[in-house]
Write a protein that holds these residues in place. Sequence first.
Motif, PDB file in Angstrom:
ATOM      1  N   ASP A 175       1.884  -3.001   0.894  1.00 45.71           N
ATOM      2  CA  ASP A 175       2.510  -3.636   2.053  1.00 45.71           C
ATOM      3  C   ASP A 175       2.709  -5.116   1.737  1.00 45.71           C
ATOM      4  O   ASP A 175       2.327  -5.589   0.665  1.00 45.71           O
ATOM      5  N   GLU A 176       3.301  -5.849   2.656  1.00 44.70           N
ATOM      6  CA  GLU A 176       3.656  -7.255   2.426  1.00 44.70           C
ATOM      7  C   GLU A 176       2.457  -8.148   2.097  1.00 44.70           C
ATOM      8  O   GLU A 176       2.630  -9.216   1.508  1.00 44.70           O
ATOM      9  N   THR A 177       1.248  -7.729   2.461  1.00 43.52           N
ATOM     10  CA  THR A 177       0.077  -8.566   2.166  1.00 43.52           C
ATOM     11  C   THR A 177      -0.223  -8.606   0.664  1.00 43.52           C
ATOM     12  O   THR A 177      -1.029  -9.428   0.222  1.00 43.52           O
ATOM     13  N   PHE A 178       0.430  -7.747  -0.119  1.00 42.10           N
ATOM     14  CA  PHE A 178       0.244  -7.711  -1.569  1.00 42.10           C
ATOM     15  C   PHE A 178       1.351  -8.450  -2.317  1.00 42.10           C
ATOM     16  O   PHE A 178       1.370  -8.472  -3.545  1.00 42.10           O
TER      17      PHE A 178
ATOM     18  N   LEU B  63      -7.154  -2.104  -8.045  1.00 40.38           N
ATOM     19  CA  LEU B  63      -5.791  -2.587  -7.841  1.00 40.38           C
ATOM     20  C   LEU B  63      -5.707  -3.543  -6.661  1.00 40.38           C
ATOM     21  O   LEU B  63      -5.139  -4.628  -6.770  1.00 40.38           O
ATOM     22  N   VAL B  64      -6.257  -3.151  -5.533  1.00 38.41           N
ATOM     23  CA  VAL B  64      -6.212  -3.998  -4.331  1.00 38.41           C
ATOM     24  C   VAL B  64      -6.828  -5.364  -4.617  1.00 38.41           C
ATOM     25  O   VAL B  64      -6.235  -6.403  -4.329  1.00 38.41           O
ATOM     26  N   ASN B  65      -8.009  -5.360  -5.177  1.00 36.84           N
ATOM     27  CA  ASN B  65      -8.718  -6.622  -5.392  1.00 36.84           C
ATOM     28  C   ASN B  65      -8.157  -7.416  -6.567  1.00 36.84           C
ATOM     29  O   ASN B  65      -8.172  -8.647  -6.540  1.00 36.84           O
ATOM     30  N   HIS B  66      -7.616  -6.750  -7.563  1.00 34.65           N
ATOM     31  CA  HIS B  66      -6.989  -7.466  -8.669  1.00 34.65           C
ATOM     32  C   HIS B  66      -5.752  -8.217  -8.175  1.00 34.65           C
ATOM     33  O   HIS B  66      -5.565  -9.394  -8.500  1.00 34.65           O
ATOM     34  N   ILE B  67      -4.928  -7.566  -7.389  1.00 34.97           N
ATOM     35  CA  ILE B  67      -3.734  -8.240  -6.880  1.00 34.97           C
ATOM     36  C   ILE B  67      -4.124  -9.424  -6.005  1.00 34.97           C
ATOM     37  O   ILE B  67      -3.661 -10.545  -6.205  1.00 34.97           O
ATOM     38  N   LYS B  68      -4.984  -9.171  -5.031  1.00 34.29           N
ATOM     39  CA  LYS B  68      -5.284 -10.216  -4.049  1.00 34.29           C
ATOM     40  C   LYS B  68      -6.192 -11.332  -4.575  1.00 34.29           C
ATOM     41  O   LYS B  68      -6.100 -12.458  -4.100  1.00 34.29           O
ATOM     42  N   ASN B  69      -7.043 -11.037  -5.536  1.00 33.64           N
ATOM     43  CA  ASN B  69      -7.936 -12.073  -6.067  1.00 33.64           C
ATOM     44  C   ASN B  69      -7.425 -12.706  -7.354  1.00 33.64           C
ATOM     45  O   ASN B  69      -7.674 -13.879  -7.598  1.00 33.64           O
ATOM     46  N   THR B  70      -6.749 -11.932  -8.185  1.00 27.65           N
ATOM     47  CA  THR B  70      -6.367 -12.421  -9.510  1.00 27.65           C
ATOM     48  C   THR B  70      -4.871 -12.709  -9.602  1.00 27.65           C
ATOM     49  O   THR B  70      -4.475 -13.804  -9.997  1.00 27.65           O
ATOM     50  N   ASP B  71      -4.045 -11.741  -9.224  1.00 24.54           N
ATOM     51  CA  ASP B  71      -2.604 -11.959  -9.317  1.00 24.54           C
ATOM     52  C   ASP B  71      -2.130 -13.070  -8.386  1.00 24.54           C
ATOM     53  O   ASP B  71      -1.199 -13.804  -8.723  1.00 24.54           O
ATOM     54  N   PHE B  72      -2.748 -13.201  -7.241  1.00 24.14           N
ATOM     55  CA  PHE B  72      -2.327 -14.256  -6.306  1.00 24.14           C
ATOM     56  C   PHE B  72      -2.466 -15.639  -6.921  1.00 24.14           C
ATOM     57  O   PHE B  72      -1.801 -16.586  -6.499  1.00 24.14           O
TER      58      PHE B  72
END
Length: 121
Positions: free
Chosen positions: A13-16, A106-115
Amino acid sequence: MSCFAIPDPFVWDETFKVFYDKLDTEHKGLFQGIFNVAANPSDAGALATLKQAVADHFASEEAMMKAGNYPDYTTHKAMHDDFTGTLNKVATPVSNDTIQFAKNWLVNHIKNTDFKYKDKL
């Protein structure tokens, strides 16, 4: 590092959003790939498709990081390599624990690392 909840249903969703269209599209594909494996853990084709999507995405993202001289490239790539190493050992039927691990990663990698690379590639 913050720990983010796994969305239910497990869809992007948009939060990612990382605000690079190519990477956002690829992230959507990773969510779909994990969703497909979770829906049918005995489907070797779904697992193979997920593994290929992960490999393709990591190659794409790492190329963008290198091209942008992203300063945390080495650490980020090491996280990709660890996940890929774990995923490549997975066979069907895929256990629920492994599916939960992949979703959480995946969830935490995107939000913690990819961001962290927003506006830097």
